[in-house]
Enzyme design. Structure first.
Site, mmCIF file in Angstrom:
data_model
loop_
_atom_site.group_PDB
_atom_site.id
_atom_site.type_symbol
_atom_site.label_atom_id
_atom_site.label_comp_id
_atom_site.label_asym_id
_atom_site.label_seq_id
_atom_site.Cartn_x
_atom_site.Cartn_y
_atom_site.Cartn_z
ATOM 1 N N SER A 122 0.840 -1.203 0.000
ATOM 2 C CA SER A 122 0.000 0.000 0.000
ATOM 3 C C SER A 122 0.872 1.250 0.000
ATOM 4 C CB SER A 122 -0.969 -0.039 1.191
ATOM 5 O OG SER A 122 -1.977 0.943 1.064
ATOM 6 N N GLU A 154 -2.117 -2.800 -8.035
ATOM 7 C CA GLU A 154 -3.350 -2.942 -7.264
ATOM 8 C C GLU A 154 -3.668 -1.592 -6.643
ATOM 9 O OE1 GLU A 154 -3.860 -3.246 -3.540
ATOM 10 O OE2 GLU A 154 -1.919 -2.308 -3.225
ATOM 11 N N HIS A 196 -4.858 -5.368 -1.285
ATOM 12 C CA HIS A 196 -5.830 -5.100 -0.221
ATOM 13 C C HIS A 196 -6.970 -6.112 -0.246
ATOM 14 C CE1 HIS A 196 -3.773 -1.214 -0.674
ATOM 15 N NE2 HIS A 196 -4.147 -0.941 0.559
#
Length: 307
Positions: A116, A212, A277
């Site tokens: 992330s 992502e 995630h």
């Protein structure tokens, strides 16, 4: 794109530091994550500021200087074998220029795990330290604390990486084919935001690019991809692996978008590869040579992620 230096695998008793370079960390989740690591016969220690919260910007885990100090001190501590991030959120871009990269390089290679917001550090470790890293669950993340599949895949990567040289995702080919390259990537919005910064690589040429994101509208994903395309960053990329788009409402629209923006590159693209995630997220090594088989939904590493 060249392969990067692979750190040594962990062994029982290894000391691991857990730091919070980004957002604030719930104490109960941090303690639960530390308990999981102890259950793996590791010796985890939380950074001094791991539970801090910035007085003014409540989305940050403490001040920029303190977050940077925790990361650098952990990395430069010769007794620490690995640095695991507690969670993502936002904040790495604010503190990354406070790190002493010469000192961190002198400390030698060790394992780094996060995803992330930590995409920024994956890129910096690649460009500044020439070091392979692990895009995987974070120590205080819900997935790490509660999901056995995510835990076990990370654990195998850390302790017995030869057992997970082939990562089988169950993903499907958006564009069929096979490709060889060096893995890289992370959160799409952060890769776009990093363009032009001192730690960003000039392009993904020669790479197997993992993408992502979370909680984004389709038009924003379009913007990020278009920015990378217009900047020439995707020129000569060898293949693309698409992970999760958790919290992105229009999943069918995202698939159409990916086909539109990436299909013209003439390279294999696999979707739903199971990293990012999502529940039970796979650990993906960055900086290692591998072969992508989009039809089979597999990524096969030339060598184990860790030595």
């Amino acid at each position: 794109m060249k392969e990067l230096t692979r750190p040594e695998r962990l062994a029982p008793g290894a000391r691991v530091a857990v730091v919070a370079p980004s957002g604030p960390v719930p104490e109960e989740r941090l303690q639960a994550g530390l308990d999981v690591l102890r259950g793996w016969d590791l010796d985890p220690v939380a950074g001094p500021h791991a539970l801090d919260r910035h007085a003014e910007f409540r989305y940050l885990a403490g001040t920029d200087a303190d977050r940077a100090a925790d990361l650098q001190n952990a990395w430069c501590d010769p007794t620490v074998d690995a640095v695991l991030c507690a969670r993502g959120g936002y904040g790495v871009q604010r503190m990354i220029d406070l790190l002493d990269w010469d000192a961190m390089r002198a400390a030698g290679p060790k394992v780094f795990v996060g995803f992330s917001d930590l995409t920024v550090l994956h890129e910096a470790f690649a460009t500044r330290l020439g070091l392979a890293t692990l895009h995987g669950p974070m120590a205080a993340g819900v997935d790490f604390v509660k999901n056995a599949h995510a835990q076990e895949h990370l654990r195998a990567t850390l302790f017995a990486p030869e057992t997970v040289r082939t990562i089988a995702s169950g993903g499907t080919a958006l564009v069929p084919g096979r490709a060889r390259g060096v893995t890289l990537g992370g959160c799409l919005c952060l890769l776009a935001a990093e363009l032009g910064t001192p730690h960003a690589r000039p392009s993904a040429a020669g790479g197997l690019l993992c993408l992502e994101d979370v909680g984004e509208e389709t038009y924003r994903l379009d913007r990020y991809l278009t920015q990378l395309l217009r900047a020439g960053w995707l020129r000569e990329v060898r293949g693309v692996l698409l992970g999760s788009w958790e919290g992105c409402a229009d999943q069918a629209g995202i698939r159409t978008l990916m086909a539109d923006r990436l299909g013209g590159l003439g390279i294999p693209v696999v979707e739903e590869f199971g990293f990012g995630h999502c529940a039970g997220a796979l650990t993906i090594p960055f900086g290692v040579a591998a072969e992508l088989d989009a039809d089979a939904g597999t990524l096969t590493l030339d060598e184990p992620a860790l030595r």
